[in-house]
Design a protein around this motif. Structure first.
Motif, PDB file in Angstrom:
ATOM      1  N   GLY A   1       7.322  14.517 -69.790  1.00  0.00           N
ATOM      2  CA  GLY A   1       5.980  15.055 -69.799  1.00  0.00           C
ATOM      3  C   GLY A   1       5.007  14.310 -69.571  1.00  0.00           C
ATOM      4  N   GLU A   2       5.331  13.143 -68.887  1.00  0.00           N
ATOM      5  CA  GLU A   2       4.326  12.184 -68.500  1.00  0.00           C
ATOM      6  C   GLU A   2       3.945  11.980 -67.065  1.00  0.00           C
ATOM      7  OE1 GLU A   2       6.337   8.320 -69.666  1.00  0.00           O
ATOM      8  OE2 GLU A   2       5.692   8.598 -71.792  1.00  0.00           O
ATOM      9  N   HIS A   3       2.746  11.127 -66.571  1.00  0.00           N
ATOM     10  CA  HIS A   3       2.581  11.004 -65.229  1.00  0.00           C
ATOM     11  C   HIS A   3       3.276   9.654 -64.902  1.00  0.00           C
ATOM     12  CE1 HIS A   3       0.018  14.342 -64.751  1.00  0.00           C
ATOM     13  NE2 HIS A   3      -0.787  13.835 -65.813  1.00  0.00           N
ATOM     14  N   PRO A   4       3.368   9.204 -63.570  1.00  0.00           N
ATOM     15  CA  PRO A   4       3.944   8.065 -63.238  1.00  0.00           C
ATOM     16  C   PRO A   4       3.010   6.885 -63.903  1.00  0.00           C
ATOM     17  CG  PRO A   4       3.134   9.180 -61.382  1.00  0.00           C
ATOM     18  CD  PRO A   4       3.097   9.950 -62.457  1.00  0.00           C
ATOM     19  N   SER A   5       3.732   5.675 -64.043  1.00  0.00           N
ATOM     20  CA  SER A   5       2.778   4.672 -64.390  1.00  0.00           C
ATOM     21  C   SER A   5       2.762   3.592 -63.287  1.00  0.00           C
ATOM     22  CB  SER A   5       3.373   4.031 -65.721  1.00  0.00           C
ATOM     23  OG  SER A   5       4.470   3.356 -65.479  1.00  0.00           O
ATOM     24  N   HIS A   6       3.257   3.773 -62.299  1.00  0.00           N
ATOM     25  CA  HIS A   6       3.411   2.865 -61.155  1.00  0.00           C
ATOM     26  C   HIS A   6       3.745   3.802 -59.851  1.00  0.00           C
ATOM     27  CE1 HIS A   6       4.739  -0.252 -58.299  1.00  0.00           C
ATOM     28  NE2 HIS A   6       4.730  -1.078 -59.341  1.00  0.00           N
ATOM     29  N   ILE A   7       3.036   3.361 -58.736  1.00  0.00           N
ATOM     30  CA  ILE A   7       3.122   4.365 -57.630  1.00  0.00           C
ATOM     31  C   ILE A   7       4.555   4.264 -56.872  1.00  0.00           C
ATOM     32  CG2 ILE A   7       0.728   4.470 -56.961  1.00  0.00           C
ATOM     33  CD1 ILE A   7       1.302   2.549 -54.800  1.00  0.00           C
ATOM     34  N   ILE A   8       5.502   3.086 -57.018  1.00  0.00           N
ATOM     35  CA  ILE A   8       6.909   3.415 -56.582  1.00  0.00           C
ATOM     36  C   ILE A   8       7.882   3.143 -57.645  1.00  0.00           C
ATOM     37  CG2 ILE A   8       6.060   2.118 -54.190  1.00  0.00           C
ATOM     38  CD1 ILE A   8       7.701  -0.160 -55.375  1.00  0.00           C
ATOM     39  N   ALA A   9       7.545   2.763 -58.906  1.00  0.00           N
ATOM     40  CA  ALA A   9       8.370   2.702 -60.102  1.00  0.00           C
ATOM     41  C   ALA A   9       7.773   3.649 -61.226  1.00  0.00           C
ATOM     42  CB  ALA A   9       8.489   1.322 -60.252  1.00  0.00           C
ATOM     43  N   PRO A  10       7.936   4.889 -61.176  1.00  0.00           N
ATOM     44  CA  PRO A  10       7.111   5.550 -61.994  1.00  0.00           C
ATOM     45  C   PRO A  10       7.736   5.428 -63.479  1.00  0.00           C
ATOM     46  CG  PRO A  10       8.396   7.018 -60.279  1.00  0.00           C
ATOM     47  CD  PRO A  10       8.913   5.620 -60.247  1.00  0.00           C
TER      48      PRO A  10
ATOM     49  N   TYR B   1      -4.749   3.031 -66.975  1.00  0.00           N
ATOM     50  CA  TYR B   1      -6.019   3.366 -66.069  1.00  0.00           C
ATOM     51  C   TYR B   1      -6.296   4.946 -66.163  1.00  0.00           C
ATOM     52  CZ  TYR B   1      -4.926  -1.411 -63.909  1.00  0.00           C
ATOM     53  OH  TYR B   1      -4.683  -2.646 -63.963  1.00  0.00           O
ATOM     54  N   GLY B   2      -5.545   5.582 -66.631  1.00  0.00           N
ATOM     55  CA  GLY B   2      -5.900   6.967 -66.799  1.00  0.00           C
ATOM     56  C   GLY B   2      -6.095   7.883 -65.362  1.00  0.00           C
ATOM     57  N   SER B   3      -5.300   7.230 -64.361  1.00  0.00           N
ATOM     58  CA  SER B   3      -5.523   7.985 -62.963  1.00  0.00           C
ATOM     59  C   SER B   3      -4.010   7.774 -62.463  1.00  0.00           C
ATOM     60  CB  SER B   3      -6.287   7.209 -62.152  1.00  0.00           C
ATOM     61  OG  SER B   3      -6.070   7.282 -60.493  1.00  0.00           O
ATOM     62  N   VAL B   4      -3.546   8.741 -61.708  1.00  0.00           N
ATOM     63  CA  VAL B   4      -2.219   8.540 -60.971  1.00  0.00           C
ATOM     64  C   VAL B   4      -2.093   7.359 -60.190  1.00  0.00           C
ATOM     65  CG1 VAL B   4      -1.522  11.172 -61.349  1.00  0.00           C
ATOM     66  CG2 VAL B   4      -2.848  10.144 -58.966  1.00  0.00           C
ATOM     67  N   TYR B   5      -3.231   6.718 -59.787  1.00  0.00           N
ATOM     68  CA  TYR B   5      -3.494   5.426 -59.032  1.00  0.00           C
ATOM     69  C   TYR B   5      -3.642   4.469 -59.825  1.00  0.00           C
ATOM     70  CZ  TYR B   5      -2.841   8.886 -54.896  1.00  0.00           C
ATOM     71  OH  TYR B   5      -2.688   9.744 -54.105  1.00  0.00           O
ATOM     72  N   PRO B   6      -2.898   3.534 -60.222  1.00  0.00           N
ATOM     73  CA  PRO B   6      -3.269   2.467 -61.163  1.00  0.00           C
ATOM     74  C   PRO B   6      -3.507   1.379 -60.389  1.00  0.00           C
ATOM     75  CG  PRO B   6      -0.993   2.626 -61.367  1.00  0.00           C
ATOM     76  CD  PRO B   6      -1.504   3.749 -60.329  1.00  0.00           C
ATOM     77  N   GLY B   7      -3.726   0.245 -61.159  1.00  0.00           N
ATOM     78  CA  GLY B   7      -3.874  -1.064 -60.580  1.00  0.00           C
ATOM     79  C   GLY B   7      -5.132  -1.182 -59.625  1.00  0.00           C
ATOM     80  N   PRO B   8      -5.064  -2.172 -58.861  1.00  0.00           N
ATOM     81  CA  PRO B   8      -6.212  -2.479 -57.983  1.00  0.00           C
ATOM     82  C   PRO B   8      -6.477  -1.381 -57.055  1.00  0.00           C
ATOM     83  CG  PRO B   8      -4.854  -4.793 -58.213  1.00  0.00           C
ATOM     84  CD  PRO B   8      -4.085  -3.521 -58.945  1.00  0.00           C
ATOM     85  N   MET B   9      -5.319  -0.810 -56.270  1.00  0.00           N
ATOM     86  CA  MET B   9      -5.494   0.022 -55.318  1.00  0.00           C
ATOM     87  C   MET B   9      -6.239   1.301 -56.033  1.00  0.00           C
ATOM     88  SD  MET B   9      -3.056   2.840 -55.713  1.00  0.00           S
ATOM     89  CE  MET B   9      -3.122   3.640 -54.292  1.00  0.00           C
TER      90      MET B   9
END
Lengths: 478, 228
Positions: free
Chosen positions: A145-154, A335-343
């Motif tokens: 029940g989580e969201h991905p924590s990385h855009i290519i390695a969820p 980051y609290g968003s599906v898009y983390p990190g710098p991008m």
């Protein structure tokens, strides 16, 4: 897009104190960076390809309306349907409609960040349709029940032992005595459990890495083969993609592909690059009977023509987060968003609003590694700086920070005053800090010194040292 | 206003662009028409023999296994040998591709051959690739009446036959061949670029083969005497 970015500071504290997460993040630091470097070093033309990829996307963005029209016409000509959605809500309604017309009860999904952005899974579930994520990482986080924590390695935030515990909890039809201690055994169990889902599914949903205007083709890039089984076995294939995924031609896609996998996983090519054009043809023995593309704007068109337009070149490789010291420390969920990190720090404020995500562009040391590895040469630090400026202009940051910034600006704008103030302050600090060479506490900087010591200056200011040095150089030149 | 018109309108307003601007239209039409080549890595730009050798090296790096045989007639016994060496049952599935069906399968009496798409119960699938890409060791497979896509993904072992003469230096040349065959702007329903067997690194970044697609990819490169 739901964001919990306002709680960023709380999240980071929890992340830093989470031993499982810290162990798992070690894999990011160790793995991605070396693999990318090896792949890049093995291709002498890599930097030229980055320029080429950047130029292609810039050209595409300047003509986006026309390329979208051309793309749509080609999809229609190949027998596919194109749907347009201005918002996440419209996109969800369109996809639900397609699923209902197909009488769908089960939907398989290939990995897709845009469906995370529009929160498709929850919506389908609430409407009585079971979405099954088939990418291994996505499958694991769906179980949790989580969201991905990385855009290519969820699932990069998890350890093997945590995955084993989840599989034992959810796959309770399998013998409890089975051995799940190895990575292999976990993968094979997921493979066995998911195989029937591909055949049960009435609709398969994938994202797209590229949409090719020349041919009306959608392209996905995967390693597992799940995206392919998702799209060839069900009756209906739905491609969900945001509008900036367009590239003009197959040649253009080929250019960008060369920098994508190398930047992402350090592979020269991902295992499966699949180009899909329309539904099954007359005489084809397999493939979907219907092919739909849902084109989503959800805030992108408003980024065009602004200082954030360059962000629309992003191909979601994840290199920026793989090289980010902040991401390495706190992981993606903070980051609290599906898009983390710098991008994500640049994109999230564009999509969800700066008021909700102001912490993110501040979560950077401006070390510049993200920009130096970005295959599309996106000036990420510069754009984070733009967001910080806007945050200040709109009065969104806290009063103490604003006062501090204003005070600093007052000195920075008056060089003589600045030099005078530092020439007084630096010797004082130097004298007080002489014994230990550092300060454990400083007035008004408690937040900073709580985690690190402030080094004591050595007696002269930067400007003083510079002018002495210049004087020496000048003498040498004579 | 439809969502389509609203989105296109917003894009034009943001760009400050005019849909009917002839210069913009011309830029788009000409790029779509000419499909200019970008940067082509030097790596694959080799004479044919070296190109085929590079293809084999790169494919092995991707953890595929590669065998080279002389002539199409040698393919069936090579397939039978692969099955024996890997303790697999003597059964394969394949499409009706003419290049495959014209091979002397009858000589392999013990080998059971099923035709048509896979239903997921096949241990081994055999396909014929349209081309190979030396640059990365990639196979290019196109769907069609005789080439079911399911065979590329459902069986545990995927054996792909490719003619040495069809191995191109770079990806763009392989794409140009598709364009030549299907026509400018046209594509088969599916083009699969396959670079090694299925894998996942999703658990702790540890690479494991055989995620959802084939656990093993075996490539048979056919040298045809007199063809290059």
């Amino acid at each position: 897009m739901q964001v919990t970015s306002p709680q960023f500071k709380k999240h980071t504290r929890a992340a830093l104190a989470n031993p499982h997460l810290q162990q798992a993040l070690g894999n990011v630091r160790a793995g991605f960076i070396d693999k990318r470097k090896k792949a890049v070093d093995a291709l002498p033309e890599f930097d030229q390809l980055r320029d080429s990829a950047r130029d292609i996307k810039n050209h595409m963005l300047d003509h986006l309306d026309l390329y979208l029209e051309a793309y749509e016409a080609k999809v229609r000509a190949s027998g596919g349907y194109v749907h347009w959605a201005e918002t996440a809500e419209e996109a969800r309604a369109i996809i639900l409609d397609i699923c209902r017309s197909a009488g769908a009860r089960t939907v398989t999904k290939g990995k897709s960040m845009i469906t995370e952005e529009i929160e498709l899974n929850d919506f389908l579930q609430k409407n009585g349709i079971r979405p099954v994520e088939t990418d291994l990482g996505e499958y694991i986080i769906q179980l949790r029940g989580e969201h991905p924590s990385h855009i290519i390695a969820p699932a990069v935030h998890l350890t093997k032992d945590q995955v084993e515990a989840d599989f034992r909890r959810v796959h309770d039809h399998l013998p409890p005595t089975r051995d799940l201690t190895e990575h292999e055994s976990l993968l094979y169990e997921a493979r066995r459990v998911l195989r029937p889902a591909y055949f049960d599914a009435d609709v398969g949903i994938t994202g797209a890495n590229f949409l090719v205007a020349e041919t009306g083709t959608s392209i996905i890039v995967t390693n597992e083969g799940n995206g392919d089984l998702t799209q060839i076995l069900p009756k209906v294939h739905v491609v969900v993609a945001s509008i900036e995924k367009i590239v003009p031609t197959l040649e253009d896609a080929a250019q960008i592909m060369r920098v994508l996998a190398r930047s992402a996983t350090g592979q020269e090519m991902s295992v499966y690059t699949t180009m899909s054009t329309g539904p099954r043809r007359p005489g084809d023995p397999d493939g979907p009977e219907d092919y739909h593309v849902v084109l989503i704007d959800n805030g992108r068109s408003a980024m065009l023509g602004t200082e954030f337009q360059d962000m629309l070149r992003c191909i979601r490789c994840g290199a920026c987060m793989n090289h980010c010291p902040v991401y390495h420390s706190v992981g993606g969920h903070a980051y609290g968003s599906v898009y983390p990190g710098p991008m994500g720090a640049v994109l999230t404020p564009s999509l969800a609003g700066l008021a909700k995500s102001g912490h993110l562009p501040n979560a950077s040391t401006f070390c510049g590694r993200c920009e130096s590895v970005c295959p599309m040469r996106i000036p990420l630090p510069k754009m984070m700086r733009h967001w910080r400026e806007r945050e200040f202009e709109r009065g969104l940051n806290p009063a103490t920070q604003r006062t501090g910034l204003k005070l600093w600006a007052m000195f920075a704008r008056r060089p003589a005053l600045y030099r005078f103030a530092t020439s007084v302050a630096v010797p004082l600090l130097s004298m007080f800090g002489r014994r230990t060479g550092r300060f454990r506490h400083l007035p008004l900087a408690g937040g900073w010194t709580r985690y690190r010591d402030f080094p004591a200056p050595e007696g002269r200011t930067f400007m003083q040292q510079l002018s002495e040095r210049d004087a020496v150089t000048m003498q040498g030149a004579k | 206003m439809s969502a389509r018109d609203a989105i296109l309108g917003k894009i034009r307003r943001s760009l400050g662009a005019d849909a009917s601007d002839p210069a913009r239209r011309a830029a788009v039409t000409s790029r779509l028409e000419l499909a200019p080549l970008g940067v082509i890595p030097a790596r694959g730009q080799l004479p044919q023999a070296e190109r085929v050798a590079l293809f084999c090296t790169m494919a092995k790096k991707l953890l595929a296994s590669v065998e080279r045989v002389s002539g199409y007639d040698a393919v069936p016994e090579t397939v039978a040998g692969y099955l024996r060496n890997n303790n697999l049952p003597a059964a394969v599935r394949m499409g009706a591709d003419e290049r495959l069906s014209s091979m002397p399968w009858v000589e392999q009496r013990a080998l059971e051959i099923s035709r048509g798409p896979s239903d997921g119960d096949d241990a081994v699938g055999v396909s014929h690739a349209g081309s190979g890409v030396a640059e990365t060791g990639t196979l290019v497979l196109t769907s069609g009446g005789d080439n079911p896509t399911t065979i590329n993904f459902l069986p545990d072992h995927h054996i792909v036959v490719v003619s040495a003469a069809d191995i191109e230096g770079d990806l763009e040349s392989a794409l140009a061949k598709i364009r030549e065959r299907y026509g400018k702007g046209e594509m088969p329903r599916t083009v699969n670029l396959i670079s090694g067997p299925s894998r996942s690194g999703d658990i702790e970044q540890k690479l494991i083969l055989g995620a959802h697609g084939p656990r093993a990819l075996h490539i048979i490169v056919v040298d045809e005497p007199g063809v290059s």
